[in-house]
Design an enzyme around this catalytic site. Structure first.
Site, short mmCIF file in Angstrom:
data_model
loop_
_atom_site.label_atom_id
_atom_site.label_comp_id
_atom_site.label_asym_id
_atom_site.label_seq_id
_atom_site.Cartn_x
_atom_site.Cartn_y
_atom_site.Cartn_z
N ASN A 101 0.88 -1.17 0.00
CA ASN A 101 0.00 0.00 0.00
C ASN A 101 0.91 1.22 0.00
O ASN A 101 1.47 1.59 1.03
CB ASN A 101 -0.89 -0.02 1.25
CG ASN A 101 -1.70 1.26 1.39
OD1 ASN A 101 -1.80 2.05 0.44
ND2 ASN A 101 -2.28 1.48 2.56
N LYS A 113 0.17 4.20 -0.30
CA LYS A 113 -0.51 5.39 0.24
C LYS A 113 -0.25 6.59 -0.68
O LYS A 113 -0.12 6.41 -1.89
CB LYS A 113 -0.05 5.67 1.68
CG LYS A 113 -0.09 4.42 2.56
CD LYS A 113 0.01 4.75 4.01
CE LYS A 113 0.11 3.47 4.81
NZ LYS A 113 -0.14 3.66 6.21
N HIS A 115 -9.65 1.16 4.45
CA HIS A 115 -8.40 1.34 5.19
C HIS A 115 -8.68 2.27 6.38
O HIS A 115 -9.50 3.18 6.28
CB HIS A 115 -7.33 1.94 4.27
CG HIS A 115 -5.97 1.91 4.90
ND1 HIS A 115 -5.57 2.84 5.81
CD2 HIS A 115 -4.94 1.04 4.76
CE1 HIS A 115 -4.33 2.56 6.20
NE2 HIS A 115 -3.92 1.46 5.58
N GLU A 120 -7.14 4.68 7.52
CA GLU A 120 -6.94 6.11 7.24
C GLU A 120 -8.17 6.70 6.54
O GLU A 120 -8.51 7.87 6.75
CB GLU A 120 -5.66 6.30 6.41
CG GLU A 120 -4.42 6.06 7.28
CD GLU A 120 -3.20 5.55 6.55
OE1 GLU A 120 -3.17 5.63 5.30
OE2 GLU A 120 -2.28 5.05 7.23
N GLU A 173 -5.73 -5.05 10.36
CA GLU A 173 -4.74 -4.00 10.58
C GLU A 173 -5.05 -3.25 11.87
O GLU A 173 -5.87 -2.32 11.86
CB GLU A 173 -4.77 -3.00 9.41
CG GLU A 173 -4.42 -3.62 8.07
CD GLU A 173 -3.79 -2.59 7.13
OE1 GLU A 173 -2.71 -2.86 6.64
OE2 GLU A 173 -4.38 -1.52 6.93
N GLY A 205 2.08 2.26 10.67
CA GLY A 205 3.00 3.39 10.51
C GLY A 205 3.65 3.84 11.81
O GLY A 205 4.25 4.91 11.87
N SER A 240 3.11 -2.17 10.32
CA SER A 240 4.57 -2.17 10.53
C SER A 240 5.20 -3.54 10.25
O SER A 240 6.15 -3.94 10.92
CB SER A 240 4.90 -1.70 11.94
OG SER A 240 4.44 -0.37 12.13
C1 PEP Z 1 -1.00 0.11 5.91
O1 PEP Z 1 -1.15 1.31 5.78
O2 PEP Z 1 -1.82 -0.64 5.37
C2 PEP Z 1 0.13 -0.38 6.68
C3 PEP Z 1 0.12 -1.61 7.09
O3 PEP Z 1 1.14 0.53 6.93
P1 PEP Z 1 2.56 0.22 7.64
O4 PEP Z 1 3.09 -1.06 7.10
O5 PEP Z 1 3.41 1.40 7.29
O6 PEP Z 1 2.29 0.13 9.11
#
Ligand code: PEP
Length: 251
Positions: free
Chosen positions: A9, A11, A95, A97, A167, A173, A212
């Site tokens: 992703n 983003k 997601h 976000e 998630e 992040g 992460s």
């Molecule tokens: C995501 O935004 O789907 C995600 C898992 O981000 P990160 O790996 O940076 O935590």
């Protein structure tokens, strides 16, 4: 047997130059990935470039969001048919976000899931709790609510045509990863919740972990019984790191 899936992703990151460099790196190293299906979910404006570069490779691509509507007066939105028009296979739905910054409700997410399937896309449905919700002991309640809304709207068989990404919002992040045990516990809960509607869907559903995930922790996470790959944010922006995460599913 569920084939692992590792999806990046990106983003809202990248430029024409950095996208070209990242794709070149992925293409040159993809042979080291032997087990996982691999995909990148790019900002919509770069999808034509992604399609031009990845067509004919084993790497699939997708969008990061889709409109609930098929077409019409929805300024700024992108329809599922438009993503399909540029060869997208996947689209991320719900997601955290988008839920947090664009106030996407469970119902809106469910409608987007339906729209994605109507366009022939494979939705990657994101679910997960905030830190406050985890500390309040309501992780399962939150994840069940998010999942049940989509099952109620689309039906379990349509849900089974997608992918789920667990998630935990507190791990996205932040550099804080759920431990393999913490993640496995929620993944098993999600699979059980699906099984309550359809054992066949539960058995076949790929449930990815996101939060992460990186080259250091990916193998241990993906080794868990109910973790079928990852949705990768930060670590998907560097070809070597992303390929290393994808290779963590090699057997
Ligand atoms: C995501 O935004 O789907 C995600 C898992 O981000 P990160 O790996 O940076 O935590």
């Amino acid at each position: 047997m569920r084939q692992p899936l590792v999806a990046g992703n990106w983003k809202m990151n990248g430029s024409r130059a950095s996208v070209a460099e990242l794709l070149a790196g992925l293409k040159s190293g993809i042979n080291q990935v032997t087990a996982a299906e691999v995909a990148v979910c790019a900002p919509a404006i770069y999808l034509p470039a992604v399609q031009a570069d990845l067509d004919g490779t084993s790497i699939k691509w997708g969008g990061q969001d889709v409109s609930a509507h098929a077409s019409g007066a929805y300024t700024g939105e992108i329809a599922g048919s438009m993503l399909a028009d540029f060869g997208c296979h996947f689209v991320i739905i719900g997601h955290s976000e988008r839920r947090a910054y664009h106030a996407e409700s469970d119902q809106a997410v469910a409608e987007k899931f339906t729209a994605a399937r109507a366009a022939g896309l494979v939705p990657i449905l994101c679910v997960g709790e905030t830190l406050e919700e985890r500390e309040g002991g309501i992780t399962e309640e939150v994840v069940a609510r998010q999942l049940d809304a989509v099952i109620a709207h689309c039906g379990i068989d349509v849900v089974g045509e997608g992918v789920i990404a667990y998630e935990p919002v507190w791990a996205i992040g932040t550099g804080k990863t759920a431990t393999p045990e913490q993640a496995q516990e929620v993944h098993a809960f999600i699979r059980g919740r699906l099984a309550a509607s359809s054992q066949a869907v539960a058995d076949g559903m790929r449930i990815l972990y996101g939060g992460s995930m990186n080259p250091k922790n990916a193998a241990e996470l993906i080794a868990q019984a109910d973790i079928d790959g990852g949705l990768i944010g930060g670590a998907s922006l560097k070809a070597d790191d992303f390929l290393a995460v994808c290779s963590a599913a090699n057997r």
